[in-house]
Design a protein around this motif. Structure first.
Motif, PDB file in Angstrom:
ATOM      1  N   LYS A  86     -67.400 -79.601  45.309  1.00 18.70           N
ATOM      2  CA  LYS A  86     -67.915 -78.745  44.243  1.00 18.70           C
ATOM      3  C   LYS A  86     -66.938 -77.588  44.032  1.00 18.70           C
ATOM      4  CE  LYS A  86     -72.687 -79.738  45.682  1.00 18.70           C
ATOM      5  NZ  LYS A  86     -73.074 -80.655  44.607  1.00 18.70           N
ATOM      6  N   ARG A  87     -66.901 -77.115  42.806  1.00 21.86           N
ATOM      7  CA  ARG A  87     -66.024 -75.969  42.503  1.00 21.86           C
ATOM      8  C   ARG A  87     -66.682 -75.104  41.437  1.00 21.86           C
ATOM      9  NH1 ARG A  87     -60.200 -77.487  40.836  1.00 21.86           N
ATOM     10  NH2 ARG A  87     -59.970 -77.576  43.113  1.00 21.86           N
ATOM     11  N   MET A  88     -66.545 -73.795  41.615  1.00 25.25           N
ATOM     12  CA  MET A  88     -66.977 -72.868  40.573  1.00 25.25           C
ATOM     13  C   MET A  88     -65.812 -71.946  40.229  1.00 25.25           C
ATOM     14  SD  MET A  88     -69.486 -70.157  42.519  1.00 25.25           S
ATOM     15  CE  MET A  88     -69.064 -69.416  44.082  1.00 25.25           C
ATOM     16  N   ILE A  89     -65.807 -71.507  38.991  1.00 28.98           N
ATOM     17  CA  ILE A  89     -64.793 -70.578  38.509  1.00 28.98           C
ATOM     18  C   ILE A  89     -65.453 -69.222  38.325  1.00 28.98           C
ATOM     19  CG2 ILE A  89     -63.173 -70.032  36.660  1.00 28.98           C
ATOM     20  CD1 ILE A  89     -62.913 -73.001  36.105  1.00 28.98           C
ATOM     21  N   GLU A  94     -60.000 -58.069  36.464  1.00 27.71           N
ATOM     22  CA  GLU A  94     -59.357 -57.349  37.560  1.00 27.71           C
ATOM     23  C   GLU A  94     -58.661 -58.285  38.530  1.00 27.71           C
ATOM     24  OE1 GLU A  94     -58.913 -54.221  37.870  1.00 27.71           O
ATOM     25  OE2 GLU A  94     -60.211 -53.491  36.261  1.00 27.71           O
ATOM     26  N   PHE A  95     -59.068 -59.563  38.579  1.00 28.49           N
ATOM     27  CA  PHE A  95     -58.385 -60.511  39.455  1.00 28.49           C
ATOM     28  C   PHE A  95     -56.910 -60.607  39.066  1.00 28.49           C
ATOM     29  CE2 PHE A  95     -62.621 -62.980  39.911  1.00 28.49           C
ATOM     30  CZ  PHE A  95     -63.008 -62.152  40.941  1.00 28.49           C
ATOM     31  N   GLY A  96     -56.651 -60.759  37.751  1.00 26.23           N
ATOM     32  CA  GLY A  96     -55.275 -60.895  37.294  1.00 26.23           C
ATOM     33  C   GLY A  96     -54.483 -59.614  37.456  1.00 26.23           C
ATOM     34  N   GLN A  97     -55.123 -58.471  37.204  1.00 27.39           N
ATOM     35  CA  GLN A  97     -54.406 -57.201  37.285  1.00 27.39           C
ATOM     36  C   GLN A  97     -54.024 -56.852  38.718  1.00 27.39           C
ATOM     37  OE1 GLN A  97     -56.474 -54.056  35.205  1.00 27.39           O
ATOM     38  NE2 GLN A  97     -57.027 -55.401  33.490  1.00 27.39           N
ATOM     39  N   ASN A  98     -54.757 -57.379  39.683  1.00 29.74           N
ATOM     40  CA  ASN A  98     -54.485 -57.058  41.087  1.00 29.74           C
ATOM     41  C   ASN A  98     -53.976 -58.263  41.868  1.00 29.74           C
ATOM     42  OD1 ASN A  98     -55.668 -54.147  41.551  1.00 29.74           O
ATOM     43  ND2 ASN A  98     -57.136 -55.215  40.250  1.00 29.74           N
ATOM     44  N   TYR A  99     -53.465 -59.248  41.144  1.00 24.83           N
ATOM     45  CA  TYR A  99     -53.011 -60.475  41.802  1.00 24.83           C
ATOM     46  C   TYR A  99     -51.779 -60.232  42.664  1.00 24.83           C
ATOM     47  CZ  TYR A  99     -51.002 -65.136  42.350  1.00 24.83           C
ATOM     48  OH  TYR A  99     -50.455 -66.269  42.867  1.00 24.83           O
ATOM     49  N   ASP A 100     -50.819 -59.458  42.162  1.00 24.17           N
ATOM     50  CA  ASP A 100     -49.535 -59.302  42.860  1.00 24.17           C
ATOM     51  C   ASP A 100     -49.584 -58.260  43.973  1.00 24.17           C
ATOM     52  OD1 ASP A 100     -48.209 -61.231  41.363  1.00 24.17           O
ATOM     53  OD2 ASP A 100     -47.831 -59.816  39.736  1.00 24.17           O
ATOM     54  N   ASP A 101     -50.174 -57.085  43.714  1.00 26.90           N
ATOM     55  CA  ASP A 101     -50.082 -55.997  44.684  1.00 26.90           C
ATOM     56  C   ASP A 101     -51.419 -55.584  45.284  1.00 26.90           C
ATOM     57  OD1 ASP A 101     -51.131 -54.972  42.397  1.00 26.90           O
ATOM     58  OD2 ASP A 101     -49.792 -53.254  42.240  1.00 26.90           O
ATOM     59  N   GLY A 140     -53.599 -66.623  39.273  1.00 19.74           N
ATOM     60  CA  GLY A 140     -52.599 -65.738  38.696  1.00 19.74           C
ATOM     61  C   GLY A 140     -53.177 -64.746  37.710  1.00 19.74           C
ATOM     62  N   ILE A 141     -52.483 -64.577  36.587  1.00 14.46           N
ATOM     63  CA  ILE A 141     -52.863 -63.556  35.609  1.00 14.46           C
ATOM     64  C   ILE A 141     -54.014 -63.999  34.716  1.00 14.46           C
ATOM     65  CG2 ILE A 141     -50.556 -62.568  35.586  1.00 14.46           C
ATOM     66  CD1 ILE A 141     -50.066 -64.033  32.949  1.00 14.46           C
ATOM     67  N   SER A 142     -54.521 -65.220  34.929  1.00 17.12           N
ATOM     68  CA  SER A 142     -55.616 -65.695  34.076  1.00 17.12           C
ATOM     69  C   SER A 142     -56.917 -64.940  34.320  1.00 17.12           C
ATOM     70  CB  SER A 142     -55.854 -67.193  34.317  1.00 17.12           C
ATOM     71  OG  SER A 142     -56.344 -67.420  35.630  1.00 17.12           O
ATOM     72  N   GLY A 143     -57.023 -64.284  35.476  1.00 16.00           N
ATOM     73  CA  GLY A 143     -58.249 -63.559  35.788  1.00 16.00           C
ATOM     74  C   GLY A 143     -59.327 -64.459  36.339  1.00 16.00           C
ATOM     75  N   ASP A 144     -58.962 -65.652  36.829  1.00 16.56           N
ATOM     76  CA  ASP A 144     -59.927 -66.593  37.383  1.00 16.56           C
ATOM     77  C   ASP A 144     -59.691 -66.790  38.879  1.00 16.56           C
ATOM     78  OD1 ASP A 144     -60.891 -66.941  34.849  1.00 16.56           O
ATOM     79  OD2 ASP A 144     -59.809 -68.826  34.480  1.00 16.56           O
ATOM     80  N   VAL A 145     -60.781 -67.046  39.596  1.00 12.99           N
ATOM     81  CA  VAL A 145     -60.718 -67.444  40.990  1.00 12.99           C
ATOM     82  C   VAL A 145     -61.527 -68.727  41.138  1.00 12.99           C
ATOM     83  CG1 VAL A 145     -61.400 -66.879  43.359  1.00 12.99           C
ATOM     84  CG2 VAL A 145     -60.376 -65.123  41.910  1.00 12.99           C
TER      85      VAL A 145
END
Length: 206
Positions: A86-89, A94-101, A140-145
């Motif tokens: 199973k998978r949920m998105i 904020e996920f994308g904005q804080n992905y790198d740092d 990444g920058i998509s804002g999804d986990v």
């Protein structure tokens, strides 16, 4: 009468000579006398007037002022929902904005109150084999986990994937985002696997 005055005059002269011939160096210094009785304490003076109140200090920075966190939510397998996978998105800009740092944390709490940091796995108590895997992927920058759960020995049971079933709460999740620009003393030694420690450090509400 004159004879008496002459005798007094001679005695006076002899007394002056005797006193003149004595000095402070003559004779040994006598022993120190006993200490006198201490005097009584004086009465307390009148209390002075209270001084003016100083200016208030500047408020310190709130430890969680920039930390982003969600409420606890039930899993929603909105990407695919199969008997053993199973998978949920989960979406938040904020996920994308804080992905790198920054740091993105997902916590999973079970019906017995145990809280785990995703990813985490469950193993057979008999063979030690991997039974269930739970993973997290930041897109990444998509804002999804992506939160994915897989079972390898059999189909899922209700307690594995359901949020709530027949009035019983089985599984809930929440995420905590710690932006990279937060510079808090002690952050580098914080164990993110310990949810209670993270909650206390950043003053997170339940």
């Amino acid at each position: 009468m004159k004879k008496q005055n002459s005798i007094i005059k001679y005695l006076y002269i002899i007394l002056i000579i005797a006193l003149t011939g004595c000095s402070s160096e003559d004779g040994a210094v006598g022993p120190q006398g006993p200490q006198g009785v201490p005097g009584e304490d004086g009465s307390q003076g009148i209390q002075g007037e209270q001084g003016l109140q100083g200016p208030g200090g500047t408020d310190g920075m709130d430890g969680n002022a920039n930390v982003i966190y969600s409420d606890w939510f039930f899993p929603d397998w909105n990407e695919f929902d199969a008997p053993r996978a199973k998978r949920m998105i989960v979406t938040d800009p904020e996920f994308g904005q804080n992905y790198d740092d920054g740091v993105i944390l997902f916590y999973w709490i079970t019906n017995n109150g145990s809280t785990f940091l995703v990813p985490w796995n469950s193993y057979s108590t008999i063979t030690g084999a991997l039974n269930i895997s739970r993973s997290m992927n930041v897109r990444g920058i998509s804002g999804d986990v992506w939160i994915t759960i897989r079972r390898y020995d059999q189909d899922f049971e209700v307690r594995d994937t359901f949020g709530q079933f027949e009035g019983i709460i089985y599984n809930r999740l929440r995420y905590v985002i710690i932006p990279g620009n937060i510079n808090v003393s002690g952050k580098s030694t914080l164990d993110y696997n310990d949810y209670e420690a993270v909650k206390a450090f950043y003053n997170l509400p339940d």
